[in-house]
Design a protein around this motif. Structure first.
Motif, short mmCIF file in Angstrom:
data_model
loop_
_atom_site.label_atom_id
_atom_site.label_comp_id
_atom_site.label_asym_id
_atom_site.label_seq_id
_atom_site.Cartn_x
_atom_site.Cartn_y
_atom_site.Cartn_z
N GLY A 40 0.67 -1.26 0.06
CA GLY A 40 0.02 0.07 0.17
C GLY A 40 1.04 1.22 0.05
N LEU A 41 2.00 1.29 0.75
CA LEU A 41 2.75 2.47 0.80
C LEU A 41 3.92 2.42 -0.11
CD1 LEU A 41 2.96 2.49 4.74
CD2 LEU A 41 1.78 4.19 3.40
N SER A 68 -7.31 -8.89 -3.13
CA SER A 68 -7.35 -7.90 -2.31
C SER A 68 -6.64 -6.66 -2.00
CB SER A 68 -7.76 -8.59 -0.91
OG SER A 68 -6.44 -9.03 -0.24
N ASN A 69 -5.43 -6.89 -2.73
CA ASN A 69 -4.52 -5.62 -2.58
C ASN A 69 -4.65 -4.79 -3.55
OD1 ASN A 69 -1.71 -8.42 -2.78
ND2 ASN A 69 -2.85 -7.57 -0.91
N LEU A 70 -5.30 -4.85 -4.75
CA LEU A 70 -5.53 -3.97 -5.69
C LEU A 70 -6.37 -3.04 -5.21
CD1 LEU A 70 -5.82 -6.16 -8.72
CD2 LEU A 70 -3.89 -5.35 -7.73
N GLN A 71 -7.07 -2.76 -4.13
CA GLN A 71 -7.99 -1.69 -3.76
C GLN A 71 -6.97 -0.61 -3.25
OE1 GLN A 71 -7.35 -1.57 -0.23
NE2 GLN A 71 -9.04 -0.61 0.86
N ILE A 74 -1.34 0.01 -5.82
CA ILE A 74 -1.42 0.87 -7.24
C ILE A 74 -0.15 0.37 -8.35
CG2 ILE A 74 -3.30 2.28 -6.69
CD1 ILE A 74 -1.06 4.73 -6.88
N MET A 75 0.88 -0.31 -7.57
CA MET A 75 1.74 -0.68 -8.63
C MET A 75 1.56 -1.94 -9.14
SD MET A 75 5.67 -0.18 -7.13
CE MET A 75 5.79 -1.46 -5.87
N HIS A 76 0.52 -2.52 -8.61
CA HIS A 76 0.21 -3.92 -9.11
C HIS A 76 -1.17 -3.78 -9.82
CE1 HIS A 76 3.24 -4.90 -6.71
NE2 HIS A 76 2.60 -4.59 -5.60
N VAL A 193 -8.26 -0.79 5.95
CA VAL A 193 -7.65 0.58 5.78
C VAL A 193 -8.26 1.00 4.44
CG1 VAL A 193 -6.03 -0.54 4.24
CG2 VAL A 193 -5.26 1.50 5.37
N LEU A 194 -8.37 2.51 4.52
CA LEU A 194 -8.97 3.03 3.30
C LEU A 194 -8.25 3.40 2.22
CD1 LEU A 194 -11.51 5.24 2.35
CD2 LEU A 194 -9.85 7.10 3.16
N GLY A 195 -8.19 2.63 1.07
CA GLY A 195 -7.16 2.68 0.20
C GLY A 195 -6.60 3.70 -0.32
N VAL A 196 -7.22 5.01 -0.41
CA VAL A 196 -6.74 6.16 -0.75
C VAL A 196 -5.54 6.57 0.23
CG1 VAL A 196 -8.47 7.73 0.01
CG2 VAL A 196 -6.97 8.38 -2.01
#
Ligand SMILES: [Zn+2]
Lengths: 267, 90
Positions: A40-41, A68-71, A74-76, A193-196
């Motif tokens: 995420g970071l 579930s990571n793609l929310q 954003i590198m993936h 966690v809020l994705g943004v």
């Protein structure tokens, strides 16, 4: 080392900035930044550091891309589901900027491999998702005298600070002397966690890393930034050096990485 | 009146309020006052011996009470207290 014609064009909006210039852009080109965690970071931080022309970026992560990571990661993308995150990340970053070097390390960091790894870099960004890694990374960067930009998040809230005890500032243990015992603080990817929010915090990390490399602006090394996305509040609190710190204090208890760093991952 | 900022992980205990107002003369007093209104919060802030946990920081205005007088740090009306636990998500 010089900037090529295409680099001068690519980074022209940097080069015209007084605080960057050609000299600063060369500093970015010479810089080596290690991202611990390509999640995420690490995703937003990696994207902007690559675009900014950081000459060498290391990605270290033992995971593979999960739906579930793609929310937030954003590198993936859907196309790299099941692939190691570091390979997926390397592909994305190279596509943005083929002029830089990306090193992919598909492994978990541990007490054995972390020192040789961070020693090859100038600046480390901690975007890991657990306390075990966070304390290990802090201690390794302390011994290797590397500047560490640390961010973390939980639900709608993020924290950010820069850690450089080699420059007289406090370490992470000055802020939080010990990790919480299992069960008291949710510390896993299972917590929402809020994705943004990952974007906000990862980009702040990238911004602080670039400032450290350029040697410009105000450091956040003596403060902790707390961002609450729901309240739309950024607050800073003081972060003094603890003379009794077990790592960077005057009578340190931690002298190497031989302690047990394991914190079980339960909520 | 003292404004206390409740971090995300503790909000389930404060009916999701991010900020609560309390009257207290010291941090120890504030912890007990919070516990009276929001049972369970003290155990999240203090260990079994009543000492503040080492992964939860409490700030009066912008100062960490570990570098003031710890639990005995005095509070006055208008102070802002922030509870800031270590978080690890990435
Ligand atoms: Zn320290």
């Amino acid at each position: 080392m010089e900037l090529t014609e295409s680099e001068i064009q690519r980074y022209s909006r940097h080069i015209i900035l007084q605080d960057v210039g050609g000299k600063g852009q060369l500093k970015l080109k010479r810089a080596k930044v290690l991202l611990i965690g390509a999640g995420g970071l690490g995703s937003p931080a990696g994207l902007y550091l690559a675009a900014a022309g950081i000459g060498t970026i290391g990605l270290v992560d033992g995971d593979v891309v999960d739906l579930s990571n793609l929310q937030r990661q954003i590198m993936h993308s859907t196309a790299t589901l099941g692939k190691p995150k570091v390979e997926s990340g390397k592909k994305t970053l190279s596509a943005i900027n083929p002029e830089i070097t990306i090193n992919a390390y598909h492994q978990l960091v541990d007490a054995e491999n972390i020192l040789p790894l961070v020693s090859q870099y100038d600046i480390v960004l901690d975007g890991s998702d657990n306390f075990t890694t966070r304390f290990l990374v802090n201690d390794a960067c302390f011994f290797a005298k590397k500047t560490l930009i640390s961010a973390s998040m939980f639900r709608f809230e993020g924290q950010l600070t820069t850690i450089k005890p080699h420059a007289g500032y406090p370490c992470y243990r000055c802020l939080y002397p010990e990790p919480p015992p299992a069960g008291l603080v949710p510390n896993c990817q299972e917590a929402g966690v809020l994705g943004v929010l990952a974007g906000t915090m990862g980009i702040l990390q990238a911004s602080e890393a670039i400032k450290e490399i350029l040697g410009t602006g105000e450091t956040i090394a003596d403060k902790l930034l707390i961002y609450d996305a729901l309240d739309m509040k950024f607050r800073k609190v003081g972060r003094p050096k603890d003379p009794a710190c077990p790592l960077c204090g005057s009578n340190p208890k931690i002298k190497d990485l031989s302690m047990d760093y394991t914190v079980s991952c339960t909520i | 009146m003292i404004k206390v900022r409740i971090p995300t992980p503790l909000r389930p205990l404060t009916k999701n309020q991010g900020e609560v107002d309390v009257t207290a003369g010291s941090i120890a007093d504030l912890v007990n006052t919070l516990e009276a209104s929001y049972p369970g919060i003290k155990a999240r802030l203090c260990d079994d011996s009543g000492e503040l946990r080492r992964f939860v920081n409490i700030y009066v205005n912008e100062e960490d009470i570990r570098f003031l007088k710890g639990k005995d740090t005095a509070l006055k009306s208008g102070d802002e207290v922030s509870i800031v636990p270590a978080i690890a998500g990435g």
